[in-house]
Scaffold this active site. Structure first.
Site: not given
Ligand code: GBH
Length: 501
Positions: A79, A125, A186, A325, A327, A391
């Protein structure tokens, strides 16, 4: 072959992720136009270490090294993002396309395909052409940006497609299901960090110590609406013009961490949902369900920019999959005045004083795999679409005083990925969540936006003096587990002609 609980589904793809501005450097090479990050990063005080994106990991020159790394790691897919201002240097729909920019990404894609690595491309991005910001306010200007983004999508699609038609490269893939592209990375970060907190380009904010102009109470919400509409018009172009022939998929990727109540008091239980509504639902609900979450309206009243009926028709259903995405996990307490978090306070400290998980080398991230599993289930139950985890990663402290050997021994990151890959399998096999892709962030240490080069997310260490790349333990770990789990796929390839775009 019997499927086992330690095996990923046959068509599952995995690979690493990067983004153009974080790796490319060479900002004025081969006709690239300026992006909003170029000067922002060069402005004193905007990055933690005062460093900028002028060189980054030098991947515009060293892209072959990156492809070699990917091949070594045995990935199925990569990606990366395309810099809009390399394709159309001034960005606008009347502005000329730059053949050198097209050529750069075409050769990268061809090189990936030669190694049987599927390109998984992001159109945007965060590196908006500076000229669009200067000319009409960039993301703030609905009438202009929506048309310009659609034209960029089309230019990129058309030109890259033409260059592939003449290419002799064929991809041996499992099926056409592997044709994927993302419009935006995002939108929450684009809107809130760029126009609310002002910590990302273009750095607008009501905080006059930070920015000479901007209105954090209105602009982020306007930008969010315009990003959604731009995404949706690019999707329309793809579906009308290209999809009938290519049968590929297109979607958006949203950031969003799991939000869980700090305790079981009703106000904190509600707070966790409010946090999800603003972090994720703000974008996901219009795109997948056709309306904003009611809490967005409750919180913002008339400051929430509405969609017209026609716009909503364009927006609803405009993503073929859920791009995720993620985390970490936040513990949520009602209160505070931060609208960007849904008027919710985040903490990692539990009521009994213990920490949720291991702290990463950045304030906002702790290791808590169970939250990842909960979020996968939440998204699957709410939106009912296949999930692509685009992500997921962890920052580990790396001090100048460390030896290379110490830096490569990234045990905390290995631990993080042990957790997330374990949970990924549980979500697939035990919870029945349809997950189709996994991209750890990131292929290599790179320009970490406002953190400069202080924070390292790579599974490959980059020596910024020499630009040499050194795989860390986490890269070995991920290639090993995923190569093992992926092994059935390679046997079932068929040949078909390539039309990515
Ligand atoms: C990703 O965003 C980005 O897509 C990627 O480019 C980046 O390198 C990667 O994270 C690692 O950071 O404390 O107000 O600054 C992840 C989502 C949302 C995580 C914002 C950091 C910080 C909020 N990000 N969050 S703030």
């Amino acid at each position: 072959m019997a499927s086992s609980k330690s095996t990923l589904p046959k068509d599952f793809i995995w690979g690493f992720a990067t983004a153009s501005f974080q790796i490319e450097g060479s900002l004025s090479t081969d006709g690239r136009g300026k992006s909003i990050w170029d000067d922002f990063a060069r402005t004193p005080g905007k990055t933690l270490d005062g460093r900028n994106g002028d060189v980054a990991t030098d991947s515009y020159r060293l892209w072959k090294d990156d492809v070699e790394l990917l091949a070594k790691f045995n990935v199925k897919t990569y990606r990366f993002s395309i810099a809009w201002s390399r394709i159309i240097p001034r960005g606008g729909r009347e502005d000329p396309v730059n053949p050198k920019g097209i050529e750069f990404y075409s050769q990268l894609i061809d090189a990936l395909l030669e190694k049987n690595i599927v390109p998984f491309v992001t159109l945007y991005h965060w590196d908006l052409p500076q000229s669009l910001h200067d000319r009409y306010g960039g993301w703030l200007n609905k009438e202009e940006i929506v048309k310009d983004f659609a034209r960029y999508a089309q230019a990129r699609i058309l030109h890259l497609q033409l260059s592939f038609r003449s290419s002799s490269v064929y991809y041996r893939g499992t099926s056409h299901k592997l044709h994927h592209r993302l419009t935006m990375n995002e939108p929450w970060c684009i809107s809130i960090l760029g126009y609310g907190r002002g910590v990302f380009a273009p750095g607008r904010s009501s905080d006059r110590a930070r920015s000479p102009e901007g209105d954090s109470s209105t602009e982020p919400w306007i930008v969010g609406r315009n990003v959604i509409l731009s995404h949706a018009s690019a999707v329309k172009v793809y579906r009308e013009v290209f999809k009938p022939v290519q049968k590929g998929e297109i979607g958006i990727t949203l950031n969003g961490d799991w939000q869980t109540p700090w305790d079981d008091s009703p106000e904190n239980v509600a707070a966790a949902q409010h946090a999800l509504d603003v972090a994720i639902g703000w974008f996901a609900d219009p795109i997948y369900l056709g309306q904003y979450p009611p809490y967005m309206r409750e919180m913002l009243g008339s400051r929430l920019p509405e969609f017209t009926k026609e716009e909503l028709k364009l927006v609803k259903g405009s993503s073929d999959f859920y791009g995720m995405n993620t985390y970490t996990t936040n513990l949520c307490r009602a209160g505070g005045d931060d609208e960007f978090q849904g008027l919710v306070d985040y903490t990692f400290t539990r009521p009994d004083g213990t920490q949720l998980g291991k702290q990463a080398h950045c304030a906002w991230l702790q290791d808590y795999p169970e939250g990842f599993r909960s979020l996968l289930n939440y998204l699957w139950n709410r939106y009912h679409l296949p999930i692509y985890v685009t992500e997921n990663g962890f920052a580990v402290k790396d001090e100048d005083s460390m030896s290379l050997e110490q830096a490569l021994n990234d045990a905390d990151r290995v631990h993080y990925f042990e957790g997330t890959t374990r949970v990924l399998l549980q979500a697939i096999h035990e919870d029945g969540v349809d997950i189709r892709a996994y991209f750890p962030w990131s292929l290599l240490d790179n320009f970490e936006w406002a953190d400069g080069y202080v924070t390292r997310f790579g599974v490959t260490y980059v020596d910024y003096e020499t630009q040499k790349r050194y795989p860390k333990q986490s890269a070995h770990f991920l290639s090993k587990v995923t190569a093992f789990q992926m092994s059935p796929v390679a046997q079932e390839l068929t040949v078909f002609s390539l039309q990515w775009f």
